[in-house]
Design an enzyme around this catalytic site. Structure first.
Site, PDB file in Angstrom:
ATOM      1  N   TYR A  82     -51.034  -3.843 -19.861  1.00 35.99           N
ATOM      2  CA  TYR A  82     -50.689  -2.269 -19.689  1.00 35.99           C
ATOM      3  C   TYR A  82     -51.049  -1.451 -20.393  1.00 35.99           C
ATOM      4  O   TYR A  82     -51.696  -1.672 -22.220  1.00 35.99           O
ATOM      5  CB  TYR A  82     -49.048  -1.989 -19.914  1.00 35.99           C
ATOM      6  CG  TYR A  82     -48.535  -0.744 -19.238  1.00 35.99           C
ATOM      7  CD1 TYR A  82     -48.194  -0.917 -18.383  1.00 35.99           C
ATOM      8  CD2 TYR A  82     -48.172   0.217 -20.348  1.00 35.99           C
ATOM      9  CE1 TYR A  82     -47.501   0.197 -17.175  1.00 35.99           C
ATOM     10  CE2 TYR A  82     -47.429   1.788 -19.851  1.00 35.99           C
ATOM     11  CZ  TYR A  82     -46.893   1.146 -18.031  1.00 35.99           C
ATOM     12  OH  TYR A  82     -46.034   2.537 -17.679  1.00 35.99           O
ATOM     13  N   ASN A 164     -37.911   5.448 -12.076  1.00 35.62           N
ATOM     14  CA  ASN A 164     -38.587   5.570 -10.750  1.00 35.62           C
ATOM     15  C   ASN A 164     -37.566   6.623 -10.185  1.00 35.62           C
ATOM     16  O   ASN A 164     -38.586   7.697  -9.681  1.00 35.62           O
ATOM     17  CB  ASN A 164     -37.042   4.275 -10.671  1.00 35.62           C
ATOM     18  CG  ASN A 164     -37.669   3.092 -10.937  1.00 35.62           C
ATOM     19  OD1 ASN A 164     -38.963   3.329 -10.918  1.00 35.62           O
ATOM     20  ND2 ASN A 164     -37.182   2.034 -10.568  1.00 35.62           N
ATOM     21  N   ASN A 190     -37.636  -1.222  -0.402  1.00 38.73           N
ATOM     22  CA  ASN A 190     -36.338  -1.392  -0.979  1.00 38.73           C
ATOM     23  C   ASN A 190     -36.498  -1.601  -3.220  1.00 38.73           C
ATOM     24  O   ASN A 190     -36.248  -2.104  -3.177  1.00 38.73           O
ATOM     25  CB  ASN A 190     -36.171  -2.742  -0.565  1.00 38.73           C
ATOM     26  CG  ASN A 190     -37.086  -4.302  -1.038  1.00 38.73           C
ATOM     27  OD1 ASN A 190     -37.961  -3.959  -0.708  1.00 38.73           O
ATOM     28  ND2 ASN A 190     -36.046  -5.370  -1.206  1.00 38.73           N
ATOM     29  N   SER A 191     -38.241  -1.753  -3.374  1.00 37.85           N
ATOM     30  CA  SER A 191     -37.660  -1.218  -5.165  1.00 37.85           C
ATOM     31  C   SER A 191     -37.289   0.071  -5.413  1.00 37.85           C
ATOM     32  O   SER A 191     -36.426   0.174  -5.167  1.00 37.85           O
ATOM     33  CB  SER A 191     -39.051  -0.823  -5.158  1.00 37.85           C
ATOM     34  OG  SER A 191     -39.729   0.539  -4.187  1.00 37.85           O
ATOM     35  N   VAL A 193     -38.195   2.338  -7.014  1.00 45.55           N
ATOM     36  CA  VAL A 193     -38.936   3.483  -6.609  1.00 45.55           C
ATOM     37  C   VAL A 193     -38.788   3.588  -4.960  1.00 45.55           C
ATOM     38  O   VAL A 193     -38.113   4.723  -4.925  1.00 45.55           O
ATOM     39  CB  VAL A 193     -39.931   3.796  -6.928  1.00 45.55           C
ATOM     40  CG1 VAL A 193     -41.049   5.363  -6.395  1.00 45.55           C
ATOM     41  CG2 VAL A 193     -40.600   3.686  -8.304  1.00 45.55           C
ATOM     42  N   ARG A 213     -40.477  -5.874   3.329  1.00 44.54           N
ATOM     43  CA  ARG A 213     -41.307  -7.361   3.794  1.00 44.54           C
ATOM     44  C   ARG A 213     -40.049  -7.898   4.834  1.00 44.54           C
ATOM     45  O   ARG A 213     -38.449  -7.800   4.999  1.00 44.54           O
ATOM     46  CB  ARG A 213     -41.126  -8.072   2.822  1.00 44.54           C
ATOM     47  CG  ARG A 213     -42.786  -8.523   1.896  1.00 44.54           C
ATOM     48  CD  ARG A 213     -42.546  -9.163   0.910  1.00 44.54           C
ATOM     49  NE  ARG A 213     -41.759  -8.757  -0.272  1.00 44.54           N
ATOM     50  CZ  ARG A 213     -40.828  -9.822  -0.442  1.00 44.54           C
ATOM     51  NH1 ARG A 213     -40.530 -10.598   0.044  1.00 44.54           N
ATOM     52  NH2 ARG A 213     -39.952  -9.272  -1.449  1.00 44.54           N
ATOM     53  N   MET A 288     -47.616  -5.279  -5.398  1.00 40.25           N
ATOM     54  CA  MET A 288     -46.508  -6.057  -5.159  1.00 40.25           C
ATOM     55  C   MET A 288     -47.565  -7.368  -4.677  1.00 40.25           C
ATOM     56  O   MET A 288     -46.691  -8.875  -5.183  1.00 40.25           O
ATOM     57  CB  MET A 288     -45.403  -5.896  -5.065  1.00 40.25           C
ATOM     58  CG  MET A 288     -43.919  -5.348  -6.059  1.00 40.25           C
ATOM     59  SD  MET A 288     -43.292  -4.441  -4.853  1.00 40.25           S
ATOM     60  CE  MET A 288     -42.438  -5.190  -3.814  1.00 40.25           C
ATOM     61  N   TRP A 311     -48.891   7.658 -11.198  1.00 42.06           N
ATOM     62  CA  TRP A 311     -48.589   7.013 -12.835  1.00 42.06           C
ATOM     63  C   TRP A 311     -47.780   7.481 -13.581  1.00 42.06           C
ATOM     64  O   TRP A 311     -48.500   8.413 -13.987  1.00 42.06           O
ATOM     65  CB  TRP A 311     -49.538   5.945 -13.410  1.00 42.06           C
ATOM     66  CG  TRP A 311     -49.496   5.801 -14.757  1.00 42.06           C
ATOM     67  CD1 TRP A 311     -48.439   4.270 -14.789  1.00 42.06           C
ATOM     68  CD2 TRP A 311     -50.354   5.337 -15.358  1.00 42.06           C
ATOM     69  NE1 TRP A 311     -48.442   3.716 -15.990  1.00 42.06           N
ATOM     70  CE2 TRP A 311     -49.309   4.255 -16.528  1.00 42.06           C
ATOM     71  CE3 TRP A 311     -51.365   5.267 -16.312  1.00 42.06           C
ATOM     72  CZ2 TRP A 311     -50.150   4.216 -17.751  1.00 42.06           C
ATOM     73  CZ3 TRP A 311     -52.047   5.154 -17.296  1.00 42.06           C
ATOM     74  CH2 TRP A 311     -51.154   4.281 -18.628  1.00 42.06           C
ATOM     75  N   LYS A 379     -33.053  -8.902  -9.903  1.00 42.60           N
ATOM     76  CA  LYS A 379     -32.432  -7.657  -9.853  1.00 42.60           C
ATOM     77  C   LYS A 379     -32.806  -6.734 -11.131  1.00 42.60           C
ATOM     78  O   LYS A 379     -33.297  -7.345 -12.326  1.00 42.60           O
ATOM     79  CB  LYS A 379     -30.895  -7.802  -9.907  1.00 42.60           C
ATOM     80  CG  LYS A 379     -30.173  -6.974  -8.751  1.00 42.60           C
ATOM     81  CD  LYS A 379     -29.051  -7.214  -8.328  1.00 42.60           C
ATOM     82  CE  LYS A 379     -27.836  -7.803  -7.465  1.00 42.60           C
ATOM     83  NZ  LYS A 379     -26.810  -7.946  -7.858  1.00 42.60           N
TER      84      LYS A 379
END
Lengths: 386, 386
Positions: A82, A164, A190-191, A193, A213, A288, A311, A379
């Protein structure tokens, strides 16, 4: 295991205890922290340590963390991949260690004589990344934190406020002059964010087209996303199908889609970008798919699409504190109006009791974090410290 | 074949003839034009037609084209794959035909009574795309053209002014606040735009790092590009080689590369983009590799790189005429100071003599254009009409 159901009653008791402690004889508490002194897989390099919080100085604060989530960036930071490096320093007798965690909510339990604008009992979130939020307590300065008006929002919301929902808020604000009725398209809808984008957009009367997806329980997820405010939900498979008749075409008319948000990357970005209107922007905040973006040059040259990255940590570093406070207040208002709901997350609760043996507590703290990190891919994980 | 060597002497003679013609009894000339009435491969769909220029009106101009280049966009427009559609209309007895060609330089040979700011003998370039420049003469309005102060610049420079040098000029101006000593990196550096970038940057004291494909005569091309002002030249192979020590590293120091220009696209863009400094822009104006761009999401998210497209035709449509005139004057000044040289191009000369048989002339005109279009993939082609 110290996993206990969190209740409002327990929390009120805790608050009373804290206030009393401060008013009578305040003894800086022992800190249990999840730390690392080298980069690597979290389950290998994480160590729980115990150290004594130093006495208050005139300009310092003492915080008690209420809850800290586990975000992808926390894992990446431990792994060393990171861009924001952890803050290695001496804590108690431990040299050059960094406390993991970037997000969380804490309560002020002690205040130096010269600190204004805060009082014991206030809730604060972190002003910047890399503070180290996976610990029970911390010493801080006023600059490290931002007070939040937490009345009416729970610990989960407060602890998951700064990454988020803030990312969603900024991306909807900063890359297009969106007007009511405009359309935004996003993948990975569905993330964390993604769900915040749906809800904030809905609150601002902006329509969202949400790509997820294809999956066995597609309809179930679609129904859920619509229940939190998604205008349209489509599978990546249908989006890429030739001559697929998009159900939003009749609604959009000639005005097109004003903004694209991408956390998946890869080749799938093409079919999304092709739907954007001339001169609009596609903002990438994740990958992702673990693949680079693929962009036909014609979308840049002739469609004049603009590709930006977002970011949250950089935004925080490049913008004044006042702007951050304004954003947090807006988001908290949405929480209070129930327009922005709790992120569904796995709550791991770590209960501390001063009578318990130090080593036992510390070991268990580490176990909970490691378990949460391991289960992270499922989760969203949150650690409550009560 | 009517391919003749162009000389200054012949050109002066021509000018005198024109002036005399206008002063005495002006007879609108016959036009030979390279046209198409449907899209397809240029060698199949192009037709040469002859028609009579209509009489001057109070607000019209009559132009005699001196030279028109063949650009990739001209070919694409004929093929029907260019976003700016040709202007199909009636010319003489020919219905719904479009004259090919978007760029060129013409001389004013007739002016309506109410037209100000222009005189017979002035040179003009096209104010917009899709005018139809592959013809000997044309009727126009003042809005269609921009007068250029051509004294001291030749026909080749004047005819190739509005696409490549203007693209280079705008990309260097509009996507970064470049200061003297800054570094720009570009691929396809030997393209028409690429060479203009090198020369304009040099004139403005901006350094260029120029990527060209590896090839047998690499050193020769490198020497040529350095001779016109390239600071560094590197092959795509060396650029992508691991741990290659870039010779510019010592010069750049910590300030990094401020701008990237891309006309190649494909995966090669990655190694170029990785060299750009934080928050800078990469501008795409072509896809010579015929591949989409590949962009690692981390460059967008963490490096905050911005990806834009540039298309000169759009810039022309979206910006005021005054801004275009200012740019053309700047570029002509660079030409006059010899800071911007002729693009090396294949000159196809079509000589017209009023005594020649119409059909023969027209057929030969078509032959020259078709030949030039076929040979286009090699050297840049220019058709001089004298």
């Amino acid at each position: 295991m110290f996993v206990q159901k969190f209740t409002i009653k327990r929390y009120s008791l805790l608050q009373n205890t804290l206030k009393k402690r401060q008013l009578t004889s305040y003894i800086p508490p022992k800190v249990r922290a999840i730390t690392f002194n080298k980069h690597g897989p979290p389950t290998e390099v994480l160590r729980a340590v115990t150290y004594q919080l130093p006495p208050l100085t005139p300009t310092s604060l003492h915080l008690k963390f209420l809850a800290s989530p586990i975000n992808p960036s926390d894992i990446n930071q431990i792994e060393g991949v990171y861009p924001i490096k952890p803050n290695f320093k001496t804590l108690g007798e431990h040299e050059k260690i960094a406390v993991a965690g970037n997000e969380g909510v804490a309560q002020v339990i002690g205040i130096g004589d010269k600190v204004e604008d805060l009082k014991v009992g206030d809730w604060v979130v972190m002003g910047k990344s890399a503070f180290g939020t996976w610990r029970t307590h911390a010493e801080a300065t006023l600059d490290d934190v931002i007070r939040i008006p937490h009345e009416g929002i729970g610990i989960v919301k407060a602890a998951t406020l700064t990454v988020n929902p803030c990312s969603a808020y900024r991306m909807l604000k900063d890359f297009a002059a969106l007007k009511e009725g405009d359309f935004v398209i996003q993948n990975g809808a569905n993330s964390g964010v993604g769900q915040a984008v749906i809800q904030i957009a809905k609150a601002w009367n902006i329509n969202t087209i949400n790509i997820i997806r294809d999956r066995p329980n597609f309809q179930e997820l679609k129904d859920y996303l619509k229940s939190i405010g998604a205008t349209y939900v489509i599978s990546d498979k249908d989006l890429q199908a030739k001559n697929y008749e998009f159900e939003w075409n009749k609604d959009i008319g000639g005005k097109g889609i004003a903004l694209g948000l991408n956390c998946v990357s890869g080749k799938g970005v093409i079919s999304m970008a092709k739907l954007l209107r001339h001169s609009s922007s596609l903002v990438t905040y994740g990958a992702m798919s673990r693949q680079p973006l693929t962009i036909p040059a014609s979308l840049l040259i002739f469609q004049n699409l603009k590709f930006f990255g977002f970011w949250m940590a950089r935004w925080g570093n490049e913008n004044p504190r006042s702007k951050r406070i304004e954003m947090l207040n807006d988001i908290i208002e949405l929480f209070k109006q129930d327009k922005l709901k709790d992120v569904i997350c796995e709550e791991n609760i770590w209960g501390v009791n001063d009578k318990d043996d130090d080593d036992v507590l510390t070991r268990n703290f580490l176990e909970i974090f490691k378990k949460a990190v391991e289960e992270f891919r499922g989760k969203k994980q949150l650690i409550k410290m009560i």
